[in-house]
Design a protein around this motif. Structure first.
Motif, short mmCIF file in Angstrom:
data_model
loop_
_atom_site.label_atom_id
_atom_site.label_comp_id
_atom_site.label_asym_id
_atom_site.label_seq_id
_atom_site.Cartn_x
_atom_site.Cartn_y
_atom_site.Cartn_z
N ASP A 34 30.81 21.95 69.36
CA ASP A 34 32.22 21.82 69.01
C ASP A 34 32.73 23.10 68.35
OD1 ASP A 34 34.45 19.62 68.76
OD2 ASP A 34 34.44 20.70 66.85
N LEU A 35 31.93 23.65 67.43
CA LEU A 35 32.35 24.88 66.75
C LEU A 35 32.40 26.06 67.72
CD1 LEU A 35 30.45 24.57 63.35
CD2 LEU A 35 32.87 24.15 63.81
N ILE B 28 35.59 25.97 69.54
CA ILE B 28 36.71 26.38 68.68
C ILE B 28 36.77 27.91 68.57
CG2 ILE B 28 37.51 26.41 66.27
CD1 ILE B 28 36.63 23.46 66.12
N LYS C 89 39.23 25.01 72.04
CA LYS C 89 39.77 23.89 71.27
C LYS C 89 40.59 24.42 70.11
CE LYS C 89 37.37 20.22 70.48
NZ LYS C 89 36.34 19.24 70.06
N HIS D 114 39.68 20.49 65.29
CA HIS D 114 38.33 19.96 65.08
C HIS D 114 38.43 18.47 64.75
CE1 HIS D 114 34.18 19.63 63.81
NE2 HIS D 114 34.52 19.36 62.56
N ASN D 115 37.87 17.62 65.59
CA ASN D 115 37.89 16.17 65.36
C ASN D 115 36.59 15.59 65.91
OD1 ASN D 115 38.50 13.53 64.88
ND2 ASN D 115 40.16 13.39 66.37
N LEU D 116 35.63 15.37 65.02
CA LEU D 116 34.29 15.02 65.47
C LEU D 116 33.70 13.92 64.59
CD1 LEU D 116 32.17 15.93 67.61
CD2 LEU D 116 31.19 17.39 65.81
N ARG E 18 37.77 16.05 60.49
CA ARG E 18 38.95 16.54 61.21
C ARG E 18 39.50 17.77 60.48
NH1 ARG E 18 42.64 11.29 61.54
NH2 ARG E 18 41.74 11.05 59.46
N VAL F 87 42.72 24.28 62.93
CA VAL F 87 42.21 25.63 63.16
C VAL F 87 43.33 26.63 62.93
CG1 VAL F 87 41.13 27.20 64.82
CG2 VAL F 87 40.52 24.75 64.82
N ILE G 5 38.90 26.83 59.50
CA ILE G 5 39.12 25.40 59.77
C ILE G 5 39.31 24.75 58.41
CG2 ILE G 5 38.22 23.26 60.72
CD1 ILE G 5 36.41 24.84 62.53
#
Length: 558
Positions: free
Chosen positions: A77-78, A81, A86, A89-91, A108, A111, A122
């Motif tokens: 995910d990072l 970003i 992306k 951030h929503n994980l 969440r 960014v 973030i």
């Protein structure tokens, strides 16, 4: 992504987090994607194994705090970003608390980009999505999280008492009436508790069907009175809803003065223990917490742990003992009962103490297998001297219900090359009162395989003749308690004599247990049972002593 220019800097966001930390239950954070600098609310350091609330390298810290299986998920995910794929951030993933247990979070963050449009920060919020609610909308009460937060203020001295109430068999209400109806019952029950407990007491809803009431000046006696009043209130509630459902409540009472450790964890644990005691006592009642009862509970857990460890260490501490069984006429050894013994490093544990725990924990299955193999191995060696010698092995109802016991027996017979008639399976009928079908299938399998069956402790249960009819055992064994009655009471003696006559009339054998003296032997001999077992002929002993005393050595003089 949002442009960081003309917006707050990393340091300014950090300052805001410091200001807001006392005001929020969740965790605010900011991460510098370029240098790895990470800042999080101070309260997160109390919950998770973070080096500090402000540290220079998030990658090193996250290997310790992020659950191992979720590290790749977070890294991916990072990476997306940083690459610009992306913008938010929503994980949902897991962190580890300070005990290493997984904690589900939803992280969440917005960014923010630098002047060149590249992701730089973030900043956002971490929520524990698995965390208990502070309040419960169904019951209208505060929840466990609120209890934990308020506990230090509630407990100020040795005064006060916790009353933990649980609805008995609440699962049945949900299953039969549906969840919505169950919620209605919870709401009505909470209203009932609240109206009776009064405003001077604090009330919380815990897990599904449990409530915790705290009275700051209460005693165990006042908690009992309160429980009874609430129970009467529940009875009136049931009447008001037209007996559409009927339910009862149980309670555990925990006086503050009875405990030293007054942390929320310990109070919840001990109140739960007291409530569980009420449930085990038959429900619709209460139990007052006592330290000695809790210590016994801990001792039981420790003994189970020790036995489990012993099983995994090749049954170290377990040993098969053997007690002789003799023919009443010849008074010669014909068989032996295999009995289990267990010794820890500190003591020899009574079978009355450890065998129920073996059954409760399921360890009776591997330990029972161990005993079976020890018995058949011993039988094979004894038969070199006494060709017709037979060995008895007790089988627990847990073994019948939860393992393929018949296959285990047949396999062991094959391994030790024992004639099937040489092994006798002993069953205690009291253990099988609620599992007739399994019991009968197992016994039918024994019959088909020509393995004799003995019904142990005959005379102590309530369905003895029922079992004689259904199972047709080869032998019945009269328990020591019944033997004592027969030795000391004319009516019981005549009853035992009729039992012997009945047994022989249907072509069964009868063994009398518990004979300890010559006088007892002479009196029991007059009613002509087939076999005798007891201390007069020999106490249970190890295999080596049994061989020396009854098989290879000189005959024991009487």
């Amino acid at each position: 992504m949002e442009d960081l220019s003309n917006k707050m800097s990393f340091e300014e966001i950090e300052h805001v987090i410091d200001i807001l930390n006392p005001c929020v239950d969740n965790y605010l954070f900011v991460l510098n994607l370029k240098n790895g600098h990470y800042v999080i609310s101070e309260n997160a350091v109390d919950r998770f194994p973070l080096p500090a609330a402000d540290f220079p390298d998030y990658t090193a810290a996250f290997t310790k705090v992020v659950y191992e299986e979720d590290l790749d998920l977070l890294s991916q995910d990072l990476t997306e970003i940083v690459s610009g794929k992306k913008s938010f951030h929503n994980l949902r993933y897991r962190w580890k608390d300070k005990e290493g247990k997984p904690v589900w979070i939803n992280c969440r963050g917005n960014v923010l980009v630098d002047e060149e449009g590249r992701p730089e920060l973030i900043t956002g919020c971490i929520n524990e999505i698995g965390k208990k609610q502070q309040a419960d909308n169904v019951s209208g009460l505060l929840g466990e999280t609120s209890l934990r937060a308020e506990l230090s203020e509630l407990i100020k001295n040795d005064k006060g008492v916790f009353l933990r109430i649980g609805i008995d068999n609440f699962k049945d209400i949900n299953e039969n009436k549906g969840m919505e109806y169950g919620d209605m019952i919870l709401h009505k029950t909470a209203e009932c508790i609240r109206s009776i407990a009064g405003s001077e007491r604090r009330i919380y809803r815990l897990v599904a069907d449990e409530f915790l009431i705290f009275g700051q000046n209460g005693t165990a006696e006042s908690a009992v009175d309160l429980y009874r009043a609430i129970r009467e209130g529940i009875d009136e509630l049931i009447e008001k809803i037209g007996y559409d459902v009927f339910y009862t409540i149980s309670a555990g009472i925990l006086p503050i003065s009875a405990i030293q450790d007054r942390s929320s964890e310990n109070i919840l644990k001990l109140s739960e223990f007291a409530l569980a005691g009420a449930k085990e006592a038959g429900k619709n009642t209460y139990v007052i917490y006592k330290e000695e009862n809790y210590q016994k509970f801990l001792d039981k857990k420790e003994l189970i742990h020790t036995m489990r460890k012993s099983v995994n260490q090749n049954f170290e501490g377990f040993e098969a003992y053997f007690q002789p069984i003799v023919d009443i006429k010849s008074q010669k050894l014909v068989s032996a009962e295999t009995l289990l013994r267990f010794r820890t490093k500190e003591r020899m544990v009574s079978p009355a103490e450890f065998i129920p725990l073996l059954e409760e924990s399921g360890l009776i299955i591997p330990v029972g297998r161990f005993v079976l193999h020890q018995a058949l191995k011993a039988c094979g060696q004894i038969q070199k001297y006494i060709p017709d010698f037979r060995i008895s092995v007790n089988v627990s109802y847990i073994q019948v219900l939860k393992s393929d016991m018949l296959t285990e027996i047949l396999s062991a017979i094959s391994i030790y090359k024992i004639k099937r008639g040489s092994l006798i399976i002993e069953l205690t009928e009291s253990g099988f009162l609620e599992c007739d079908a399994n019991f009968r299938r197992f016994c039918d399998g024994l019959k088909r395989s020509e393995i004799p069956l003995a019904l142990d402790d005959f005379g102590t249960g309530y369905s003895n003749f029922h079992y004689l009819y259904n199972l047709s055992p080869d032998t019945i064994k009269i328990d020591r308690s019944f033997t004592l009655k027969a030795l000391n009471n004319g009516y019981e003696y005549n009853l035992l004599q009729h039992m012997v006559e009945m047994t022989h009339s249907i072509d069964l054998k009868l063994c009398v247990e518990g004979i300890e003296t010559k006088q007892e032997l002479d009196k029991i001999s007059r009613i002509e049972p087939d076999y005798i077992q007891g201390y007069f002929f020999g106490r249970p002993c190890s295999f080596s002593i049994f061989m020396e005393s009854y098989v290879t050595g000189e005959s024991k003089e009487k």
